[in-house]
Design an enzyme around this catalytic site. Structure first.
Site, PDB file in Angstrom:
ATOM      1  N   ARG A  37      -3.619 -10.040   4.746  1.00 55.30           N
ATOM      2  CA  ARG A  37      -4.106 -10.094   3.365  1.00 55.30           C
ATOM      3  C   ARG A  37      -2.980  -9.604   2.459  1.00 55.30           C
ATOM      4  NH1 ARG A  37      -6.818  -6.533  -0.198  1.00 55.30           N
ATOM      5  NH2 ARG A  37      -8.401  -7.546  -1.499  1.00 55.30           N
TER       6      ARG A  37
ATOM      7  N   LYS B  34       0.821  -1.208   0.000  1.00 58.09           N
ATOM      8  CA  LYS B  34       0.000   0.000   0.000  1.00 58.09           C
ATOM      9  C   LYS B  34       0.861   1.266   0.000  1.00 58.09           C
ATOM     10  CE  LYS B  34      -4.469  -1.628   1.493  1.00 58.09           C
ATOM     11  NZ  LYS B  34      -5.579  -1.538   2.473  1.00 58.09           N
TER      12      LYS B  34
END
Length: 304
Positions: free
Chosen positions: A268, A234
């Site tokens: 995840r 991210k």
């Protein structure tokens, strides 16, 4: 600086076992790895590499073969953009779910109750709602099944921008939001053992806010529910270390390990094999699992 939680504990009475349809995971001394499969032409990381049905199924099967505990299938990215018709989202995700469900636990990443219902009917064990049950009907769909739900923190309406997000105390506000949404899920009939929370790294948050959330993750663990973190590749990772999207693996693994030590029990990820190695190594260090091999300094001299 907050102290790390006892990584072997289940804080505030958190259920040790989370039930995902026909699957159950004891997370008291184990970390589950959730692999990401994006059946979208515009996903931020893989940029459409698994957009076709065959590619998505192959990637999901490969993730299970590599040791992933769950595979999360998404048909619409979180980022702002034009709406994708429900029928099209169903057409993207349901065939993948149907093919992968016999191989292991499959999650569907959606905020549409209709998509969740179709995916559950096709074999999905988890609904991963990154909008935090924005539509209360989602809780009704999950309650009327054996599937689990992941309740994530995000503030904006689905697929819209939250310009210049502001929080007086990002961690406290995330915890309050999640507590309220979990209460909604329970009121609608979802048992606590089928609820997972996600603090929403980068979702309607800037890098400084996400770093603060990560630093104080144990305060979210105190909610007493299994905690999922979705931080793979991210922007907060890239901005923290000055790396482009394709060069964030090391930073992502460091963040994942930190989160596990502060109570996360599901990670995840895009990079399945590397992430599995990282969390299994943490488990070995903490004494949660035995090493795969025991040879070093345990074999007669000259047999190395």
């Amino acid at each position: 600086m907050t102290d790390a939680v006892d990584p072997g504990s289940t804080r505030a009475g958190a259920p040790a076992v989370v039930r995902l349809g026909d699957h159950a995971f004891d997370l008291s001394r184990r970390v589950a790895v959730m692999a990401i499969i994006n059946r979208t032409p515009d996903s931020f990381y893989d940029r459409g590499r698994t957009d076709s049905l065959d590619a998505a199924v192959r990637a999901g099967a490969a993730a299970f073969d590599a040791g992933a505990d769950l595979v999360d299938v998404g048909g619409v990215k979180f980022a702002p953009g034009p709406p994708v018709p429900v029928e099209e989202e169903i057409a993207r995700v349901v065939p993948v779910v149907r093919e992968l469900a016999p191989l292991g636990a499959v999650s569907v990443d959606t905020f549409h109750p209709e998509v969740a219902r179709a995916a559950i009917d096709a074999g999905a064990s988890v609904v991963n709602d990154t909008t935090g049950i924005h539509d209360p009907r989602m809780a009704d769909v999950v309650a009327d099944s054996t599937a689990a739900i992941v309740v994530a923190h995000s503030l904006a309406a689905p697929r819209t921008q939250l310009p210049l997000p502001h929080y007086d105390d990002v961690v406290a506000e995330v915890a309050v939001f999640l507590r309220q949404r979990v209460a909604l899920a329970e009121e609608r009939g979802i048992p606590r053992e089928r609820i997972v929370v996600d603090p929403g790294h980068d979702l309607n948050k800037n890098t400084l806010q996400t770093l603060e959330l990560t630093r104080r993750l144990d305060e979210v663990t105190d909610l007493g529910l299994p905690l999922l973190v979705a931080l793979s590749n991210k922007d907060f990772v890239g901005e923290s270390i000055g790396r482009d999207r394709d060069d964030r693996l090391a930073g992502s693994l460091a963040a994942a390990v930190y989160c596990v030590l502060h109570g996360a029990r599901i990670v995840r990820v895009h990079n399945v094999r590397e992430s599995i190695d990282a969390v299994r190594m943490v488990e070995a260090i903490l004494g949660w699992r035995e090493p795969v091999l025991l040879r070093h300094n345990l074999r007669p001299e000259g047999n190395d």
